[in-house]
Scaffold this active site. Structure first.
Site, PDB file in Angstrom:
ATOM      1  N   ASP A 314       0.831  -0.986   0.160  1.00  0.00           N
ATOM      2  CA  ASP A 314      -0.129  -0.071  -0.005  1.00  0.00           C
ATOM      3  C   ASP A 314       0.629   1.183  -0.032  1.00  0.00           C
ATOM      4  OD1 ASP A 314      -2.456  -1.301   0.274  1.00  0.00           O
ATOM      5  OD2 ASP A 314      -2.071  -1.607   2.506  1.00  0.00           O
ATOM      6  N   ASP A 582      -9.518  -6.667   2.232  1.00  0.00           N
ATOM      7  CA  ASP A 582      -8.194  -7.176   1.628  1.00  0.00           C
ATOM      8  C   ASP A 582      -7.650  -8.595   2.086  1.00  0.00           C
ATOM      9  OD1 ASP A 582      -7.597  -4.594   0.774  1.00  0.00           O
ATOM     10  OD2 ASP A 582      -6.610  -3.841   2.757  1.00  0.00           O
TER      11      ASP A 582
END
Length: 841
Positions: A314, A582
């Site tokens: 990320d 996720d």
């Protein structure tokens, strides 16, 4: 009155009193092994059983000193095992403590994060999407709350929950379950507040905890393969030992001495150190990682870390500091820098609209930044909050990355939307958002994170199920600054030097991602967006990802497609994530990495690693440590393979050649006292090699002890055996039997130390890179002291059947290991030189 009824929570003193009365909120720890269990397991190991058999045989021979000495050796080896496995168990317990779930609780009017084990009946617990419910809880508040109860019921469909209607007249069972959240279940949507009613063994989960405790996790691949190898070598050792016993017994007619020789040979051929290596190295390695803020949930992940070829990370919070600050307000072509003083009325109104599209108890970093920016106009914000009552909230979805609040005010109801510029622009069908996307791209190119705002006036009840049906008008943009972490460029450079590709995956604007990538040292050229991925067939995605360094505007569900595409391309993938959505990608990745601070319980449970500090540099350190652990495990396995060859051969050859027996059980026990700590603690503590992060990732299919290294270790052991056997023949021709035994055993013990030094560093390492290993020095010093005592202290020398050799032969015993080590180093350098000149592969 119940202290929790006022919604202020319990006081700290009352919570402590209830904790003492009810006990911790956890199930009995089935995984922990106390020292009695460790000792009982160790006492059943073949090595200890063989030592006990040897002690009994010496008693039968009328040699009580030797028998008592072997029993003392049993006690020493048991003590060493207790220390080693106890050290490992303490490391594992530390990991369990670190991985213990947390709960958000209200105490003394303040919301705190505490260990779930410290919850007590009466506590007020806040639940949010992604949380694991920490205890059986009756819901006092619930907003769109849905809970997955499959752990208890087996039903995979989430259950809608509502707050309790009141305490009068107990409701029916189905209604009671609707207002209860049970320990161990998973919040998949919404949020709520509840009062803890049952903890630990008294919860619904506690009632089935006994069954859960009986479930044994599957054995890792390396452990399965090693157990098969150890079993086969043990059977081979028993077979050869039985043949030796029959040969010596038939030849010499002394069956007790033959049995002793056979037991010694069995002990010498038993590679019980292999399972020890596979237990201690990952456990202590995981404990070391935890000290660097990386929690390992499954020890098998240590094996995979060194093979990782792609890091999917990320941007926000991993590469950047996740310290959002509102930088700029943009409206009608005019921009206002937040640091430039009080905003003009138009930009103040824009900030107010952003706040009205946010939740008051903000937890999202962007919303927190908005509230901090509005701190100077607190009176205006509070007045506005009183004027606009929240009627309906539409949360963010994969297809609509925006939040929309319908609020009722004095002039009627309005909708306030906040989200990605592309989404807000699409909602504004009146053409008011024509300048939205170009302005957003310009701000994103500066590395800013940009949100767009829109409003819809004259909204009438009933509120629509789809907020896109409303008529929105574009209001403006808010841009946030999230600085890059200072250690990111160095960490990215380490990855690139190690042959590890770093792929940034973010929901941000492509221009924002590219600006951050340039600062981080990532290749910012090739970028793939979520809309691009949606148009690409899944089977072709792997080829499109070649050379891509950034995936932007990615929905959480698309992370799974990226992971699978990379894996189809032969990559070993590590994936970071923090949200509920996720979890599939984290579970599918070879190494799923969850965020410890901002991550949800679902993400942490799906992952095998948790970054307690959310830092990318911690993940790079974990990869570095994984390579070091695997490298040291491989060195230790090769050392054990090499060192057992001369011990076994010198237990077998003298009787076959008609010489006196050289090695008895006490000699093998002495060698085990050295090999055990050396192969486990000393090698585990070995520092990393200088070029560790300049090597390409190893193949995932590369065995820990492959055929080539195993054959090389056997050749090294046979070379050592040849020198020892030749030296022993010379000693027997010149010295008495006890002196010859002392010389050859000394050479064997010193050869063991020489092998230890040879295998701690590869042939390519220089003396300057061989850092000091205190545990290795302790093993060497202890071995030399013990050997000197066995040679020159009469009681011990008698037990070992030694006589002190002449000084010249003592030098001969030292010379043999030196010649052995020189030959091994010469062979290594010759092979290395031949490879460089491509003489042979």
């Amino acid at each position: 009155m119940n202290p929790s009824s006022s919604r202020c929570g319990l006081s700290a003193g009352e919570a402590a009193r209830r904790l003492a009365a009810n006990g911790p909120n956890k199930l009995p720890d089935q995984a922990r092994r106390g020292w009695p269990v460790i000792m009982a397991d160790a006492a059943r190991e073949p090595m200890f059983l063989l030592l006990v058999v040897s002690a009994l045989l010496y008693l039968a021979l009328g040699e009580p000193r030797e028998s008592f000495f072997l029993l003392a050796m049993v006690a020493v080896l048991l003590g060493m095992t207790l220390y080693q496995e106890g050290h490992t168990e303490r490391a594992l317990q530390s990991l369990r403590d670190l991985s213990a779930p947390l709960a958000s609780v209200v105490r003394d009017r303040r919301r705190l994060r505490i260990a779930a084990a410290d919850l007590v009946p009466g506590d007020l617990v806040a639940l949010a999407a992604g949380d694991r419910v920490p205890a059986d809880t009756e819901l006092l508040e619930a907003s769109g709350l849905m809970i997955d109860e499959s752990l208890l019921t087996g039903e995979s469909v989430p259950v809608f929950k509502r707050a309790r209607m009141g305490k009068d007249a107990p409701p029916e069972l189905d209604e009671a379950r609707q207002s209860w959240a049970f320990a161990g279940t998973l919040v998949v949507q919404g949020d709520g507040l509840g009062e803890v009613c049952a903890t630990g063994a008294r919860s619904e989960l506690g009632r089935i905890g006994g069954a859960l405790g009986q479930i044994t996790p599957p054995t890792a691949r390396l452990q399965r393969e090693t157990r098969v190898l150890v079993r086969r070598l043990a059977l081979l050792g028993l077979f050869v030992s039985a043949l030796l016993v029959l040969l010596l017994g038939y030849r010499d007619r002394d069956w007790l001495q033959a049995l002793l020789a056979g037991v010694a040979l069995s002990m010498s051929m038993l590679p019980e150190e292999f399972p020890l290596i596979l237990t201690i190295f990952p456990a202590l390695g995981a404990w070391r990682l935890a000290q660097r803020q990386v929690l390992t949930r499954r020890l098998a992940a240590i094996e995979i870390l060194g093979s990782t070829t792609v890091l999917c990370v990320d941007k926000t919070g991993t590469l950047t500091e996740n310290r959002m600050a509102l930088r700029l307000l943009w409206r009608d072509g005019a921009a206002h820098e937040v640091d430039a003083g009080a905003p003009p009325p138009a930009h103040r109104e824009l900030l107010s609209q952003a706040l009205l599209a946010s939740r008051p108890p903000a937890s999202d970093p962007l919303e927190l930044a908005l509230h901090r920016a509005a701190a100077g106009m607190r009176a205006t914000v509070e007045t506005m909050a009183g004027q606009w009552r929240l009627e309906r909230e539409y949360g963010m979805t994969d297809t609509r990355p925006a939040t929309i609040h319908i609020r009722q005010g004095a002039t009627g109801a309005q909708a306030f939307a906040k989200g990605a510029p592309e989404t807000i622009s699409a909602l504004c069908r009146d053409g008011s958002a024509a300048a939205c996307l170009p302005a957003a791209a310009a701000l994103a190119a500066e590395g800013l994170r940009v949100l767009a705002l829109a409003t819809a006036a004259h909204v009438a009840a009933p509120w629509p199920d789809d907020p896109a049906q409303l008529d929105y008008r574009f209001s403006g943009l808010v841009a946030f600054d999230d600085p890059l972490r200072a250690d990111i460029p160095a960490a990215v450079a380490q990855c690139r030097a190690a042959g590890i590709r770093v792929l940034m995956i973010t929901g941000d604007h492509p221009q924002t991602a590219q600006a951050i990538a340039r600062q981080a040292g990532l290749p910012a050229g090739a970028t793939l967006t979520g809309s691009d991925i949606a148009r690409i067939a899944s089977i072709d995605l792997a080829s499109h990802l070649d050379g891509v360094g950034i995936c932007a505007r990615i929905a959480p569900a698309q992370k799974l497609a990226i992971v699978r595409a990379l894996q189809r391309g032969g990559e070993i993938v590590a994936m970071t994530g923090d949200g509920v959505n996720d979890a599939p990608a984290l579970r599918a990745a070879d190494v799923g990495v969850a965020m410890g601070k901002r991550g949800t319980d679902v993400a942490r449970e799906a992952a095998v690693l948790t970054l307690l500090d959310d830092r990318f540099s911690s993940l790079v350190h974990a990869l570095r440590a994984g390579r070091r652990i695997y490298s040291n495990m491989r060195k230790s396995m090769r050392y054990v393979s090499a060192v057992h060859v001369p011990i076994a051969m010198m237990a077998l050859l003298p009787p076959l050649l008609g010489w006196p027996i050289l090695l008895y059980p006490m000699h093998i026990a002495f060698m085990e006292l050295v090999i055990g700590p050396a192969c486990s603690l000393a090698f585990e503590n070995e520092p990393e090699e200088a070029d560790l992060m300049r090597r390409p990732p190893r193949s995932r299919n590369e065995p820990l002890l492959g055929r080539g290294p195993f054959i090389a270790a056997l050749a090294c052991g046979l070379w050592t055996t040849a020198l020892l056997a030749g030296g022993h023949g010379l000693a027997l021709a010149t010295l008495s039997e006890p002196q010859a035994r002392a010389v050859t055993f000394s050479a064997l013990a010193l050869s063991n130390l020489a092998l230890l030094l040879l295998y701690r560093q590869p042939a390519t390492s220089s003396a300057a890179t061989r850092m000091v290993n205190p545990l290795l020095l302790a093993v060497i010093a202890g071995t030399l002291c013990a050997l000197g005592s066995a040679l020159y202290l009469s009681p011990l020398a008698d037990i070992f059947r030694f006589s002190p050799p002449p000084p010249a032969w003592t030098g001969f015993a030292v010379l043999l290991p030196v010649v052995m080590a020189a030959g091994v180093r010469l062979a290594r350098w010759t092979r290395l030189l031949a490879r460089r000149h491509q003489l042979f592969p």
